[in-house]
Design a protein around this motif. Structure first.
Motif, PDB file in Angstrom:
ATOM      1  N   ALA A 126       0.833  -1.206   0.000  1.00 44.43           N
ATOM      2  CA  ALA A 126       0.000   0.000   0.000  1.00 44.43           C
ATOM      3  C   ALA A 126       0.869   1.258   0.000  1.00 44.43           C
ATOM      4  N   GLU A 127       1.889   1.268   0.845  1.00 41.83           N
ATOM      5  CA  GLU A 127       2.723   2.465   0.947  1.00 41.83           C
ATOM      6  C   GLU A 127       3.551   2.687  -0.327  1.00 41.83           C
ATOM      7  N   MET A 128       4.063   1.620  -0.913  1.00 42.28           N
ATOM      8  CA  MET A 128       4.835   1.792  -2.165  1.00 42.28           C
ATOM      9  C   MET A 128       3.935   2.331  -3.274  1.00 42.28           C
ATOM     10  N   MET A 129       2.676   1.868  -3.347  1.00 41.53           N
ATOM     11  CA  MET A 129       1.764   2.398  -4.376  1.00 41.53           C
ATOM     12  C   MET A 129       1.525   3.891  -4.163  1.00 41.53           C
ATOM     13  N   THR A 130       1.342   4.299  -2.897  1.00 39.57           N
ATOM     14  CA  THR A 130       1.148   5.729  -2.608  1.00 39.57           C
ATOM     15  C   THR A 130       2.358   6.536  -3.083  1.00 39.57           C
ATOM     16  N   ARG A 131       3.550   6.038  -2.764  1.00 43.86           N
ATOM     17  CA  ARG A 131       4.769   6.778  -3.131  1.00 43.86           C
ATOM     18  C   ARG A 131       4.975   6.784  -4.645  1.00 43.86           C
ATOM     19  N   ILE A 132       4.643   5.693  -5.310  1.00 45.51           N
ATOM     20  CA  ILE A 132       4.774   5.649  -6.777  1.00 45.51           C
ATOM     21  C   ILE A 132       3.900   6.733  -7.402  1.00 45.51           C
ATOM     22  N   LYS A 133       2.663   6.865  -6.886  1.00 52.49           N
ATOM     23  CA  LYS A 133       1.750   7.858  -7.443  1.00 52.49           C
ATOM     24  C   LYS A 133       2.200   9.286  -7.152  1.00 52.49           C
ATOM     25  N   GLN A 134       3.047   9.457  -6.118  1.00 57.33           N
ATOM     26  CA  GLN A 134       3.524  10.799  -5.790  1.00 57.33           C
ATOM     27  C   GLN A 134       4.765  11.205  -6.567  1.00 57.33           C
ATOM     28  N   SER A 135       5.660  10.268  -6.883  1.00 58.60           N
ATOM     29  CA  SER A 135       6.967  10.724  -7.358  1.00 58.60           C
ATOM     30  C   SER A 135       7.494  10.092  -8.647  1.00 58.60           C
ATOM     31  N   VAL A 136       6.949   8.976  -9.090  1.00 56.96           N
ATOM     32  CA  VAL A 136       7.542   8.337 -10.275  1.00 56.96           C
ATOM     33  C   VAL A 136       7.066   9.081 -11.533  1.00 56.96           C
ATOM     34  N   PRO A 137       7.994   9.605 -12.348  1.00 55.69           N
ATOM     35  CA  PRO A 137       7.591  10.441 -13.484  1.00 55.69           C
ATOM     36  C   PRO A 137       6.972   9.646 -14.640  1.00 55.69           C
ATOM     37  N   ILE A 138       5.677   9.376 -14.447  1.00 63.94           N
ATOM     38  CA  ILE A 138       4.837   8.734 -15.465  1.00 63.94           C
ATOM     39  C   ILE A 138       3.540   9.538 -15.485  1.00 63.94           C
ATOM     40  N   TRP A 139       3.004   9.778 -16.689  1.00 59.87           N
ATOM     41  CA  TRP A 139       1.796  10.606 -16.818  1.00 59.87           C
ATOM     42  C   TRP A 139       0.739   9.868 -17.611  1.00 59.87           C
ATOM     43  N   LYS A 140      -0.520  10.119 -17.202  1.00 58.39           N
ATOM     44  CA  LYS A 140      -1.663   9.464 -17.832  1.00 58.39           C
ATOM     45  C   LYS A 140      -2.454  10.485 -18.634  1.00 58.39           C
ATOM     46  N   LYS A 141      -2.744  10.153 -19.876  1.00 56.84           N
ATOM     47  CA  LYS A 141      -3.638  10.981 -20.683  1.00 56.84           C
ATOM     48  C   LYS A 141      -4.906  10.179 -20.952  1.00 56.84           C
ATOM     49  N   GLU A 142      -6.056  10.753 -20.544  1.00 54.25           N
ATOM     50  CA  GLU A 142      -7.343  10.068 -20.721  1.00 54.25           C
ATOM     51  C   GLU A 142      -7.993  10.538 -22.020  1.00 54.25           C
ATOM     52  N   TYR A 143      -8.490   9.601 -22.796  1.00 59.88           N
ATOM     53  CA  TYR A 143      -9.299   9.903 -23.981  1.00 59.88           C
ATOM     54  C   TYR A 143     -10.740   9.584 -23.614  1.00 59.88           C
ATOM     55  N   TRP A 144     -11.596  10.642 -23.600  1.00 59.43           N
ATOM     56  CA  TRP A 144     -12.969  10.502 -23.095  1.00 59.43           C
ATOM     57  C   TRP A 144     -13.925  10.106 -24.216  1.00 59.43           C
ATOM     58  N   ALA A 145     -15.061   9.537 -23.780  1.00 60.88           N
ATOM     59  CA  ALA A 145     -16.093   9.124 -24.737  1.00 60.88           C
ATOM     60  C   ALA A 145     -16.695  10.327 -25.468  1.00 60.88           C
ATOM     61  N   ASP A 146     -16.614  11.533 -24.859  1.00 62.35           N
ATOM     62  CA  ASP A 146     -17.199  12.716 -25.506  1.00 62.35           C
ATOM     63  C   ASP A 146     -16.266  13.319 -26.559  1.00 62.35           C
ATOM     64  N   GLY A 147     -15.137  12.650 -26.826  1.00 61.79           N
ATOM     65  CA  GLY A 147     -14.228  13.113 -27.861  1.00 61.79           C
ATOM     66  C   GLY A 147     -13.055  13.935 -27.339  1.00 61.79           C
ATOM     67  N   GLY A 148     -13.133  14.388 -26.096  1.00 59.89           N
ATOM     68  CA  GLY A 148     -12.046  15.190 -25.526  1.00 59.89           C
ATOM     69  C   GLY A 148     -10.927  14.313 -24.970  1.00 59.89           C
ATOM     70  N   SER A 149      -9.859  14.966 -24.546  1.00 65.36           N
ATOM     71  CA  SER A 149      -8.774  14.249 -23.877  1.00 65.36           C
ATOM     72  C   SER A 149      -8.130  15.180 -22.862  1.00 65.36           C
ATOM     73  N   ASP A 150      -7.594  14.611 -21.799  1.00 65.51           N
ATOM     74  CA  ASP A 150      -6.948  15.395 -20.743  1.00 65.51           C
ATOM     75  C   ASP A 150      -5.760  14.650 -20.182  1.00 65.51           C
ATOM     76  N   TRP A 151      -4.667  15.398 -19.936  1.00 63.78           N
ATOM     77  CA  TRP A 151      -3.613  14.877 -19.068  1.00 63.78           C
ATOM     78  C   TRP A 151      -4.138  14.945 -17.644  1.00 63.78           C
ATOM     79  N   ILE A 152      -3.878  13.912 -16.865  1.00 64.08           N
ATOM     80  CA  ILE A 152      -4.334  13.884 -15.482  1.00 64.08           C
ATOM     81  C   ILE A 152      -3.203  14.403 -14.587  1.00 64.08           C
ATOM     82  N   HIS A 153      -3.522  15.451 -13.820  1.00 69.95           N
ATOM     83  CA  HIS A 153      -2.520  16.045 -12.925  1.00 69.95           C
ATOM     84  C   HIS A 153      -3.093  16.115 -11.522  1.00 69.95           C
ATOM     85  N   PRO A 154      -2.953  15.029 -10.745  1.00 75.88           N
ATOM     86  CA  PRO A 154      -3.551  15.026  -9.417  1.00 75.88           C
ATOM     87  C   PRO A 154      -2.958  16.142  -8.568  1.00 75.88           C
TER      88      PRO A 154
END
Lengths: 157, 85
Positions: A126-154
């Motif tokens: 659990a703790e390693m997953m939390t830390r991975i989401k905080q610091s590992v430089p990987i980014w997610k781009k979502e492609y939505w059903a409405d045709g748009g897309s967004d980079w996710i920046h928590p």
């Protein structure tokens, strides 16, 4: 070796006697990730799979894409895993993160953690997953059903 | 003031789209800090502030501090908050 057939296509991998870390553009074989950590001196194996979710609140995802700064991502992953070995009595850890385009339900990350008793493996995973989401430089781009897309920046904005 | 430094800056995710490249070669003043580089980056690419995009900066593959002084062989990287996992 997580998947010998990928040996040439998978450039980003780090192994030690106690852990194996990789970034891959191929489908993650989670049974191999789990087998990677099973050992006779560990009585507990905890596995986590992060998978592509269809709905975020009411927004519908069609597909998504992960991009990485691969050298730094591997280095941050290594620091997180080595720190976990100092904090919990772990035996083996394997983490594989997928890159490139993913479909709904695909596995984005697979983690397996082995320890002599279950509490350490649950907590460390659990703790390693939390830390991975905080610091590992990987980014997610979502492609939505409405045709748009967004980079996710928590945490941004 | 000595000669400007020529540095390489890798750009990822939304920063790659805003800058239009995955790698910038850039001359910056000798002795510049990471914080000063951040100001140069925001001035050259106004979309960063327009989109209120937080920018993380790494130096030689490690997260950098604002007061770190950039040296000649450094490789910088700039990117938005991470969202892997």
């Amino acid at each position: 070796m997580i998947n010998p057939s990928e040996e040439n296509s998978l450039a980003y991998r780090q192994t030690s006697p106690s852990y194996e870390l990789a970034l891959t553009r191929n489908v993650i074989d989670y049974s191999t990730v789990i087998e990677q950590v099973r050992t006779r001196d560990a009585g507990a194996v905890v596995a986590f799979l992060g998978t592509v979710r269809e709905f975020t609140l009411e927004k519908q995802t069609l597909s998504l894409e992960y991009e990485a700064f691969p050298e730094m991502a591997l280095s941050e992953l290594r620091q997180i895993v080595e720190s976990a070995f100092r904090e919990w009595p772990l035996k083996r850890v394997c983490v594989v993160h997928r890159l490139g385009p993913l479909e709904l339900g695909d596995i984005a990350i697979a983690m397996a953690v082995a320890s002599p008793h279950r509490q350490a493996a649950f907590e460390a995973a659990a703790e390693m997953m939390t830390r991975i989401k905080q610091s590992v430089p990987i980014w997610k781009k979502e492609y939505w059903a409405d045709g748009g897309s967004d980079w996710i920046h928590p945490g941004a904005g | 003031m000595t000669a400007p430094l020529k540095i390489s800056v890798r750009c990822f995710a939304r920063l790659r789209e805003i800058t239009g490249t995955d790698q910038l070669i850039w001359e910056i003043p000798s002795g510049a800090t990471i914080g000063e580089f951040r100001g140069l980056l925001e001035a050259r690419f106004p979309d960063i502030l327009r989109e209120r995009l937080p920018v993380l900066i790494a130096r030689n593959g490690q997260y950098a501090r604002e007061e770190d002084v950039i040296e000649s062989a450094d490789e910088l990287a700039c990117f938005p908050p991470v969202s892997g996992g």
